[in-house]
Scaffold this motif. Structure first.
Motif, PDB file in Angstrom:
ATOM      1  N   ALA A 101      67.153  61.890  -0.695  1.00 54.04           N
ATOM      2  CA  ALA A 101      65.778  62.173  -1.125  1.00 54.04           C
ATOM      3  C   ALA A 101      65.161  63.275  -0.264  1.00 54.04           C
ATOM      4  O   ALA A 101      64.488  64.173  -0.780  1.00 54.04           O
ATOM      5  N   VAL A 102      65.416  63.226   1.037  1.00 52.80           N
ATOM      6  CA  VAL A 102      64.918  64.273   1.939  1.00 52.80           C
ATOM      7  C   VAL A 102      65.561  65.613   1.586  1.00 52.80           C
ATOM      8  O   VAL A 102      64.883  66.646   1.510  1.00 52.80           O
ATOM      9  N   THR A 105      64.139  67.077  -1.688  1.00 54.20           N
ATOM     10  CA  THR A 105      62.831  67.696  -1.449  1.00 54.20           C
ATOM     11  C   THR A 105      63.002  69.059  -0.804  1.00 54.20           C
ATOM     12  O   THR A 105      62.374  70.035  -1.224  1.00 54.20           O
ATOM     13  N   ARG A 106      63.878  69.147   0.178  1.00 53.68           N
ATOM     14  CA  ARG A 106      64.080  70.403   0.911  1.00 53.68           C
ATOM     15  C   ARG A 106      64.646  71.507   0.015  1.00 53.68           C
ATOM     16  O   ARG A 106      64.304  72.663   0.165  1.00 53.68           O
ATOM     17  N   ASN A 108      64.349  71.678  -3.297  1.00 50.52           N
ATOM     18  CA  ASN A 108      63.570  71.765  -4.542  1.00 50.52           C
ATOM     19  C   ASN A 108      64.322  71.245  -5.763  1.00 50.52           C
ATOM     20  O   ASN A 108      64.290  71.847  -6.835  1.00 50.52           O
ATOM     21  N   GLU A 110      64.649  68.158  -8.460  1.00 54.20           N
ATOM     22  CA  GLU A 110      63.905  67.008  -8.973  1.00 54.20           C
ATOM     23  C   GLU A 110      64.715  65.729  -8.850  1.00 54.20           C
ATOM     24  O   GLU A 110      64.148  64.639  -8.739  1.00 54.20           O
TER      25      GLU A 110
END
Length: 121
Positions: A101-102, A105-106, A108, A110
């Motif tokens: 999940a990290v 996010t890093r 980009n 989804e």
């Protein structure tokens, strides 16, 4: 019931049981080289994490074409690395999902395709 590897033991070699590939996930190849925490890449950070917490993993580059449509209705596909992580039990799945999940996010993303045992998400 003995595991299949136990019947193959020999003085000529040593077999170490890695269990089943309990977790499989995909990350776009070109995003693995993105910077992560300033001085390392996403790949460097991921490899260090997997080795530290799981002791081993495999990575295979694959022209994996996944089709994903959400609000944009744009079809997305990418060349990905497929990772397999080996461990016994389910207690470390949450740790791996949190790390992914990290990373998502890093870079980009989804979502990241993830399969544990027979279940996928």
């Amino acid at each position: 019931m003995p595991k299949p590897w136990q019947t193959l033991q020999s003085a000529d070699y040593r077999i170490e049981d890695l269990s089943r590939p309990d977790a499989v996930f995909l990350i776009p190849r070109h995003k693995l080289n993105w910077p992560y925490m300033g001085h390392v890449t996403v790949r460097d950070d991921l490899y260090a994490f997997l080795l530290h917490y799981f002791g081993s993993f495999t990575a295979t580059i694959t022209p994996f074409f996944g089709f994903y449509k959400k609000n944009s209705r744009v079809m997305i596909n990418d060349e990905c690395y497929q990772y397999e992580v080996f461990f016994v039990g389910k207690d470390r799945i949450g740790l791996l999902v949190s790390k992914l999940a990290v990373i998502a996010t890093r870079i980009n993303e989804e979502c990241i395709y993830f399969k544990a045992g027979k279940d996928a998400c």
